[in-house]
Design an enzyme around this catalytic site. Structure first.
Site, mmCIF file in Angstrom:
data_model
loop_
_atom_site.group_PDB
_atom_site.id
_atom_site.type_symbol
_atom_site.label_atom_id
_atom_site.label_comp_id
_atom_site.label_asym_id
_atom_site.label_seq_id
_atom_site.Cartn_x
_atom_site.Cartn_y
_atom_site.Cartn_z
ATOM 1 N N GLN A 98 0.838 -1.205 0.000
ATOM 2 C CA GLN A 98 0.000 0.000 0.000
ATOM 3 C C GLN A 98 0.868 1.249 0.000
ATOM 4 O O GLN A 98 1.729 1.407 0.869
ATOM 5 C CB GLN A 98 -0.905 -0.005 1.238
ATOM 6 C CG GLN A 98 -1.915 1.123 1.233
ATOM 7 C CD GLN A 98 -2.798 1.097 2.468
ATOM 8 O OE1 GLN A 98 -2.354 1.361 3.571
ATOM 9 N NE2 GLN A 98 -4.068 0.777 2.272
ATOM 10 N N GLY A 99 0.666 2.122 -0.962
ATOM 11 C CA GLY A 99 1.395 3.392 -1.031
ATOM 12 C C GLY A 99 0.432 4.554 -0.825
ATOM 13 O O GLY A 99 0.013 5.204 -1.789
ATOM 14 N N SER B 110 0.400 6.682 2.663
ATOM 15 C CA SER B 110 1.023 7.716 3.503
ATOM 16 C C SER B 110 2.253 8.315 2.831
ATOM 17 O O SER B 110 2.926 7.662 2.026
ATOM 18 C CB SER B 110 1.480 7.116 4.835
ATOM 19 O OG SER B 110 0.389 6.624 5.552
ATOM 20 N N SER C 178 3.483 -0.955 3.789
ATOM 21 C CA SER C 178 3.579 -2.318 4.334
ATOM 22 C C SER C 178 3.933 -3.289 3.224
ATOM 23 O O SER C 178 3.348 -3.231 2.149
ATOM 24 C CB SER C 178 2.243 -2.755 4.933
ATOM 25 O OG SER C 178 1.720 -1.754 5.746
ATOM 26 N N GLU D 201 -15.356 -5.055 5.526
ATOM 27 C CA GLU D 201 -14.795 -5.394 6.832
ATOM 28 C C GLU D 201 -15.880 -5.956 7.758
ATOM 29 O O GLU D 201 -15.634 -6.870 8.532
ATOM 30 C CB GLU D 201 -14.161 -4.131 7.397
ATOM 31 C CG GLU D 201 -13.488 -4.329 8.711
ATOM 32 C CD GLU D 201 -13.696 -3.115 9.567
ATOM 33 O OE1 GLU D 201 -13.246 -2.030 9.184
ATOM 34 O OE2 GLU D 201 -14.361 -3.264 10.603
#
Lengths: 378, 298
Positions: A128-129, A131, A163, A246
């Site tokens: 995941q990119g 932040s 991550s 979720e």
């Protein structure tokens, strides 16, 4: 209100338990947390087994290879796999729980066909990119630029807290495609193959001494425009479509694990003040388990209550408080990470009040969206 | 598994809420408990829910609403005793009795037995300035001759009493949150609602969080009373009582803080809620007692 599970839910649980019993002996020896080459293989091997047994993409629709399970079955899956100490979703986290559901909701037919089967079978690992060094709590203030050049975007900028960046094949990246629009309205969501020229990845060493995250430097990285998911400048909305997947289950594994750790510690706790504190931790985790069930129950009836936000905030603090108790009880036995998982956990859980929305941001969100208080200036 | 209100339970909740908001406003509550209040609640079926075929989870929903309105009186004791008479139910070790002037029965629970006190011949000294102005208290030196009430399990009564008291405390918390949020939206300082400042917002978010966590625990305990075959009854009760009492006390303190100087006045209802929370923490085991019990179940 009904505590008992339905016959079909119990049958699901029994089938799952049997399967876990037969599979887990082969996954007894997890690699060291910083041995990423083996971690990737271990986690994706596990994902392949999960896939072969029909449990992959439990919450995804059947037409995309998922199991279309009910929220209650999803709850049972996380509960039983944690109790059985099955491998954590690990490097498959971003693909199966975030990027995959995003593609299901917003991807083109080609994007779905290319990625969804490979995510489910453990062949494709995502990172995941989102932040950036200057866009943490204020994520929408992200500055990584994507400029059009023919049928490509040209990316320049820096991402952080990525991550699994060092073992991923593909990334979900948020980039700025309109410099002049209000900040939430100039962002696009891109599929970024991590082997493109111009991508440099540097692991970040965390307080644990290992590298769970990376920095990613992007210099003139050329990405086909066809890798965009959703409309240009609609990326902020696209990134939020996964919330409904979720279904209140995000902290099931954490809670079940916390209850086990409490039980493990219990015999060591003698001092009456510490005993009371242990009782408090157990009460907190029990109550959050009840709240999780309540959230899942609401999800079954199609409601989305405020409970999930409450679980994140309350659990993070309860878990850190339990960590303090562990340190106090173990005293000088708590001076090595090698001896005791409780100590490593105390360090790891410091991230809980920061990651995925710091507790202060959670309180802002609860007070504005749930209680209806006036908004923060932004 | 379904740990939320059913459609029938939502209707029950709305029904009792409508009754209480129509007839049990702040002015009535402040006049204190009396026979008329008891009769009105009894006529509405509050004390006979179980006999009328409702579940313990339903009773929890009703007691949560009684707490929301801070309705005074020996409500839990009367409920446990079947609702025919105004009844106080206490641990045998206590010497402080509430609402003694209104009581028609007084029952003591010890470890194994349930004892009826001879109220007619009981000598009690009422105490000035009760902590909770709506909960008058009297001290008893000696309960005298008591009568054994056969066929009642004191353990069962303590468990049910703890859950209903927890439900009432949940209602206190819930209303404290509501009052505080409303006040933070209307009270202006520095030309802005104080609810726009993070220092206040975060207090309110924590109050809401504690209340939601306690609500889940209380509903879970209520559901356990109805499902004796499901493991974990006693722990679920202690979790509910501990977290609901603690939430009510902490929300009471935070609500006082949010209300500022007004929170320190007799005029604003916040103190009545906080004082009731303190009183109820002494019923059927304090939050500390129940945290200790939870640790024993680990």
């Amino acid at each position: 209100m009904e505590l008992r599970y339905s016959d079909s839910d119990e049958a699901f649980r029994a089938r799952l338990s049997e399967w876990l019993k037969s599979e887990l002996p082969q996954f007894a020896n997890a690699p060291h947390r910083d041995d990423w080459e083996h971690r990737r293989r271990f986690d994706t091997d596990w994902q392949k087994r999960v896939f072969d047994a029909g449990y992959a993409g439990l919450n995804w629709p059947k037409q995309y290879g998922g199991a279309d399970a009910s929220p209650t079955e999803q709850l049972i899956f996380f509960e039983e796999t944690t109790k059985a100490k099955a491998p954590y979703v690990g490097v498959n986290f971003v693909g199966t729980l975030h990027a995959g559901p995003t593609l299901v909701e917003e991807g083109t037919a080609e994007q779905k066909a290319e990625h969804l089967p490979r995510i489910l079978s453990g062949e494709e690992v995502w990172c995941q990119g989102f932040s950036e060094p200057n866009a943490g709590s204020d994520l929408a203030g992200l500055a990584t630029r994507a400029e059009r050049d023919g049928d490509h975007y040209v990316l320049n900028g820096q991402k952080t807290w990525c991550s699994f960046g060092h073992v991923a094949d593909v990334g979900e990246f948020l980039v700025r495609t309109d410099q002049n629009a209000p900040k939430h309205r100039g962002i696009s969501w891109l599929i970024l193959p991590m082997d493109l020229p111009g991508i440099e990845i540097r692991p970040i060493k965390t307080v644990l001494g290992s590298s769970e995250f990376c920095e990613v430097f992007l210099t003139d990285v050329r990405v086909p425009i066809s890798n965009r998911v959703g409309e240009e400048n609609d990326g902020w909305r696209v990134t939020n479509v996964t919330l409904k997947y979720e279904r209140g289950t995000a902290f099931v594994g954490e809670l079940i694990d916390s209850l086990r750790l409490c039980a493990d510690l219990a015999n060591t706790v003698k001092d009456p003040v510490d005993r009371r504190e242990l009782g408090r931790s157990l009460a907190d985790f029990d109550a959050l388990w009840s709240l999780t069930k309540r959230n899942v129950s609401q999800s079954v009836t199609g409601q989305v209550g405020p409970g999930s936000m409450m679980v994140k905030l309350a659990y993070s603090e309860a878990r850190q408080r339990f960590g303090e108790l562990c340190l106090r009880v173990l005293g000088r036995d708590a001076l090595s990470l090698a001896d005791n998982e409780l100590i490593e956990e105390r360090l790891r859980t410091q991230a809980l009040t920061i990651a995925a929305g710091a507790s202060q941001i959670q309180r802002n969100i609860i007070s504005e969206r749930v209680l209806g208080l006036p908004r923060e200036p932004r | 598994m379904f740990l939320d209100l059913s459609d029938d339970q939502v209707a029950l909740q709305q029904g009792i809420r409508a009754l209480l908001s129509g007839r049990f406003g702040s002015e009535r509550i402040r006049a204190g408990f009396d026979r008329e209040m008891f009769d009105e609640l009894a006529d509405a079926g509050v004390f006979s829910l179980i006999a009328d075929g409702f579940s313990w989870a339903d009773a929890v929903i009703v007691f949560e609403q009684l707490g929301e309105f801070c309705v005074p009186g020996p409500l839990v004791g009367s409920f446990l005793a079947g609702g025919e008479r105004i009844t106080g139910v206490y641990a045998e070790s206590t010497r402080t009795i509430e609402h003694i002037a209104d009581l028609e029965a007084l029952i003591l629970l010890d470890e194994e037995k349930v004892l009826a006190v001879d109220l007619a011949n009981l000598v009690a000294e009422s105490l000035d300035w009760p902590l909770d102005p709506l909960t008058p208290v009297a001290r008893v030196a000696d309960f005298g001759e008591t009568t054994l009430l056969a066929g009642i399990d004191p353990v069962e009564w303590r468990q049910r009493g703890a859950v209903l008291t927890a439900a009432y405390c949940l209602g206190l918390s819930s209303r404290l949150c509501e009052m505080s949020v409303a006040y933070a939206k209307e009270r202006l300082q520095f030309d802005r609602p104080i609810g726009s400042f993070q220092a206040i917002k975060h207090l309110l978010a924590d109050m809401a969080m504690r209340t939601e966590v306690a609500r889940a625990a209380v509903y879970n305990a209520g559901a356990h009373l109805d499902a004796s075959d499901v493991a974990g009854l006693t722990r679920s009760i202690s979790v509910a009582k501990a977290l609901a009492c603690e939430a009510a006390i902490r929300c009471g303190k935070d609500a006082t803080q949010v209300h500022g100087g007004m929170g320190y006045t007799w005029e604003v209802d916040v103190h009545l809620y906080l004082k009731r929370a303190w009183v109820l923490d002494t019923h059927f085991g304090s939050h500390e007692h129940h945290f200790d019990h939870v640790a024993e179940t680990a």
